[in-house]
Design a protein around this motif. Structure first.
Motif, mmCIF file in Angstrom:
data_model
loop_
_atom_site.group_PDB
_atom_site.id
_atom_site.type_symbol
_atom_site.label_atom_id
_atom_site.label_comp_id
_atom_site.label_asym_id
_atom_site.label_seq_id
_atom_site.Cartn_x
_atom_site.Cartn_y
_atom_site.Cartn_z
ATOM 1 N N LEU A 1 -32.506 30.779 -53.609
ATOM 2 C CA LEU A 1 -31.337 30.127 -54.208
ATOM 3 C C LEU A 1 -30.215 29.936 -53.189
ATOM 4 C CD1 LEU A 1 -31.232 31.955 -57.668
ATOM 5 C CD2 LEU A 1 -31.992 29.611 -57.207
ATOM 6 N N LEU A 2 -29.980 30.952 -52.366
ATOM 7 C CA LEU A 2 -28.940 30.837 -51.346
ATOM 8 C C LEU A 2 -29.305 29.797 -50.289
ATOM 9 C CD1 LEU A 2 -27.996 34.595 -50.908
ATOM 10 C CD2 LEU A 2 -26.539 32.790 -51.837
ATOM 11 N N LEU A 3 -30.573 29.702 -49.944
ATOM 12 C CA LEU A 3 -31.020 28.720 -48.964
ATOM 13 C C LEU A 3 -30.802 27.304 -49.495
ATOM 14 C CD1 LEU A 3 -32.351 28.341 -46.185
ATOM 15 C CD2 LEU A 3 -34.549 28.298 -47.366
ATOM 16 N N VAL A 4 -31.157 27.081 -50.754
ATOM 17 C CA VAL A 4 -30.943 25.766 -51.361
ATOM 18 C C VAL A 4 -29.446 25.458 -51.431
ATOM 19 C CG1 VAL A 4 -31.151 24.458 -53.519
ATOM 20 C CG2 VAL A 4 -33.103 25.741 -52.640
ATOM 21 N N ALA A 5 -28.654 26.448 -51.839
ATOM 22 C CA ALA A 5 -27.202 26.249 -51.917
ATOM 23 C C ALA A 5 -26.630 25.937 -50.540
ATOM 24 C CB ALA A 5 -26.527 27.483 -52.502
ATOM 25 N N PHE B 1 -23.776 30.986 -46.456
ATOM 26 C CA PHE B 1 -24.708 31.032 -45.329
ATOM 27 C C PHE B 1 -24.927 32.477 -44.868
ATOM 28 C CE2 PHE B 1 -25.467 30.923 -40.708
ATOM 29 C CZ PHE B 1 -26.665 30.225 -40.692
ATOM 30 N N GLY B 2 -23.859 33.262 -44.791
ATOM 31 C CA GLY B 2 -23.961 34.668 -44.393
ATOM 32 C C GLY B 2 -24.815 35.470 -45.361
ATOM 33 N N CYS B 3 -24.620 35.226 -46.660
ATOM 34 C CA CYS B 3 -25.430 35.908 -47.678
ATOM 35 C C CYS B 3 -26.904 35.515 -47.554
ATOM 36 C CB CYS B 3 -24.913 35.592 -49.078
ATOM 37 S SG CYS B 3 -23.297 36.285 -49.432
ATOM 38 N N ALA B 4 -27.149 34.229 -47.279
ATOM 39 C CA ALA B 4 -28.533 33.768 -47.103
ATOM 40 C C ALA B 4 -29.180 34.462 -45.907
ATOM 41 C CB ALA B 4 -28.572 32.251 -46.923
ATOM 42 N N ILE B 5 -28.440 34.604 -44.813
ATOM 43 C CA ILE B 5 -28.967 35.289 -43.630
ATOM 44 C C ILE B 5 -29.262 36.758 -43.953
ATOM 45 C CG2 ILE B 5 -28.379 36.085 -41.292
ATOM 46 C CD1 ILE B 5 -29.141 33.139 -41.450
ATOM 47 N N TYR B 6 -28.366 37.397 -44.695
ATOM 48 C CA TYR B 6 -28.566 38.804 -45.080
ATOM 49 C C TYR B 6 -29.869 38.962 -45.875
ATOM 50 C CZ TYR B 6 -28.011 43.160 -47.658
ATOM 51 O OH TYR B 6 -28.232 44.390 -48.227
ATOM 52 N N TYR B 7 -30.068 38.106 -46.893
ATOM 53 C CA TYR B 7 -31.281 38.218 -47.708
ATOM 54 C C TYR B 7 -32.529 37.785 -46.932
ATOM 55 C CZ TYR B 7 -29.178 39.957 -51.897
ATOM 56 O OH TYR B 7 -28.564 40.774 -52.803
ATOM 57 N N ALA B 8 -32.366 36.882 -45.977
ATOM 58 C CA ALA B 8 -33.508 36.533 -45.120
ATOM 59 C C ALA B 8 -33.953 37.758 -44.333
ATOM 60 C CB ALA B 8 -33.125 35.401 -44.170
ATOM 61 N N TYR C 1 -14.967 17.766 -49.113
ATOM 62 C CA TYR C 1 -13.954 17.859 -50.163
ATOM 63 C C TYR C 1 -13.176 19.172 -50.158
ATOM 64 C CZ TYR C 1 -16.296 13.743 -51.928
ATOM 65 O OH TYR C 1 -16.836 12.492 -52.043
ATOM 66 N N GLY C 2 -13.676 20.159 -49.482
ATOM 67 C CA GLY C 2 -13.009 21.452 -49.523
ATOM 68 C C GLY C 2 -12.206 21.768 -48.288
ATOM 69 N N ASP C 3 -12.304 20.908 -47.301
ATOM 70 C CA ASP C 3 -11.621 21.128 -46.019
ATOM 71 C C ASP C 3 -11.949 22.521 -45.483
ATOM 72 O OD1 ASP C 3 -10.484 18.590 -45.939
ATOM 73 O OD2 ASP C 3 -8.813 19.212 -47.217
ATOM 74 N N VAL C 4 -10.938 23.258 -45.067
ATOM 75 C CA VAL C 4 -11.146 24.573 -44.457
ATOM 76 C C VAL C 4 -11.695 25.569 -45.479
ATOM 77 C CG1 VAL C 4 -10.003 26.503 -43.300
ATOM 78 C CG2 VAL C 4 -9.352 24.161 -42.737
ATOM 79 N N VAL C 5 -11.154 25.524 -46.702
ATOM 80 C CA VAL C 5 -11.619 26.450 -47.746
ATOM 81 C C VAL C 5 -13.092 26.192 -48.057
ATOM 82 C CG1 VAL C 5 -11.302 27.170 -50.148
ATOM 83 C CG2 VAL C 5 -9.308 26.672 -48.729
ATOM 84 N N GLY C 6 -13.473 24.936 -48.112
ATOM 85 C CA GLY C 6 -14.864 24.587 -48.372
ATOM 86 C C GLY C 6 -15.791 25.094 -47.283
ATOM 87 N N ILE C 7 -15.348 24.994 -46.033
ATOM 88 C CA ILE C 7 -16.157 25.473 -44.919
ATOM 89 C C ILE C 7 -16.282 26.995 -44.973
ATOM 90 C CG2 ILE C 7 -16.228 25.687 -42.397
ATOM 91 C CD1 ILE C 7 -15.003 22.843 -42.300
ATOM 92 N N VAL C 8 -15.196 27.675 -45.341
ATOM 93 C CA VAL C 8 -15.243 29.136 -45.458
ATOM 94 C C VAL C 8 -16.219 29.538 -46.576
ATOM 95 C CG1 VAL C 8 -13.896 31.182 -46.092
ATOM 96 C CG2 VAL C 8 -12.958 29.514 -44.482
ATOM 97 N N ILE C 9 -16.155 28.840 -47.702
ATOM 98 C CA ILE C 9 -17.080 29.128 -48.815
ATOM 99 C C ILE C 9 -18.520 28.926 -48.346
ATOM 100 C CG2 ILE C 9 -17.875 28.357 -51.092
ATOM 101 C CD1 ILE C 9 -14.913 27.740 -51.730
ATOM 102 N N TRP C 10 -18.784 27.835 -47.632
ATOM 103 C CA TRP C 10 -20.135 27.570 -47.141
ATOM 104 C C TRP C 10 -20.579 28.659 -46.167
ATOM 105 C CZ3 TRP C 10 -22.511 26.700 -42.447
ATOM 106 C CH2 TRP C 10 -23.834 26.264 -42.517
ATOM 107 N N LEU C 11 -19.681 29.113 -45.301
ATOM 108 C CA LEU C 11 -20.024 30.173 -44.354
ATOM 109 C C LEU C 11 -20.356 31.487 -45.066
ATOM 110 C CD1 LEU C 11 -17.479 29.525 -41.454
ATOM 111 C CD2 LEU C 11 -19.968 29.213 -41.403
ATOM 112 N N VAL C 12 -19.660 31.777 -46.148
ATOM 113 C CA VAL C 12 -19.977 32.986 -46.925
ATOM 114 C C VAL C 12 -21.367 32.861 -47.544
ATOM 115 C CG1 VAL C 12 -19.347 34.296 -49.006
ATOM 116 C CG2 VAL C 12 -17.572 33.607 -47.372
#
Length: 191
Positions: free
Chosen positions: A90-94, A118-125, A105-116
């Motif tokens: 699910l995290l990989l698809v997200a 992405f970080g969770c996906a790496i952790y579960y990987a 559409y999220g500018d800096v906040v959107g990029i931060v959300i995506w990085l979080v």
């Protein structure tokens, strides 16, 4: 399995009441009740009488049914594998789907959300990879056998180990192409 549960299990399997068992091992019914409730444990003489009466070894009586314990551990491992794999998927698809919309559409906040995400996906990987190494499963066939609680025989295991390098390369290429395709579609739709 706890010792107290062992005594009760074997007593019931032998179709004995607490009174009948107490009589056969020369103790009181209250003593049997205390053993079964884990309040105290039998002495060596009583353990020997119990193992003889139940036709089991002392190891089996004291340690419990090792095969049952192995199966329980295996079931927990499979459950953990399934949970972590689902979360990772699910995290990989997200991560793939939300990269473009969040950045546009999220500018800096959107990029931060995506990085979080992405970080969770790496952790579960990492968790999934650790479990793959622990259980020595790499190929699709090995993973499917593991999730069904089965093991491959030696010949199948040898065949599958020969496929591992090719499957990893193919998986990496497919994941890259899929991410590229999803990103291209998202850019096209959002413009």
């Amino acid at each position: 399995m706890e010792f107290s549960k062992q005594i009760k299990k074997y007593r019931l399997d032998s179709k004995l009441s607490q009174d009948e068992l107490a009589e056969k091992v020369y103790v009181t019914r209250q003593t049997i009740s205390n053993w079964e409730n884990g309040k105290n444990y039998p002495d060596v003489k009583s353990l020997l009488l119990l193992s003889t009466l139940f036709h089991i070894s002392l190891d089996t009586l004291v340690k419990g049914d090792l095969e049952e314990m192995r199966e329980q551990i295996k079931a927990e491992d499979i459950k953990k594998w399934n949970r972590d794999s689902l979360i990772f998927s699910l995290l990989l698809v997200a991560t793939a789907v939300l990269a473009v919309p969040l950045s546009l559409y999220g500018d800096v906040v959107g990029i931060v959300i995506w990085l979080v995400i992405f970080g969770c996906a790496i952790y579960y990987a990492g968790r999934v990879e650790k479990q793959k190494k622990t259980h020595d499963i790499q190929t699709y066939k090995e993973i499917m056998a593991f999730t069904e609680g089965k093991k491959l025989d030696e010949i199948e295991k040898y065949r599958e180990s020969g496929k591992r390098p090719y499957q990893k390369l193919l998986l990496a290429v497919c994941a890259g192409l899929l991410t590229l395709a999803v990103s291209a579609v998202m850019i096209f739709l959002l413009r």
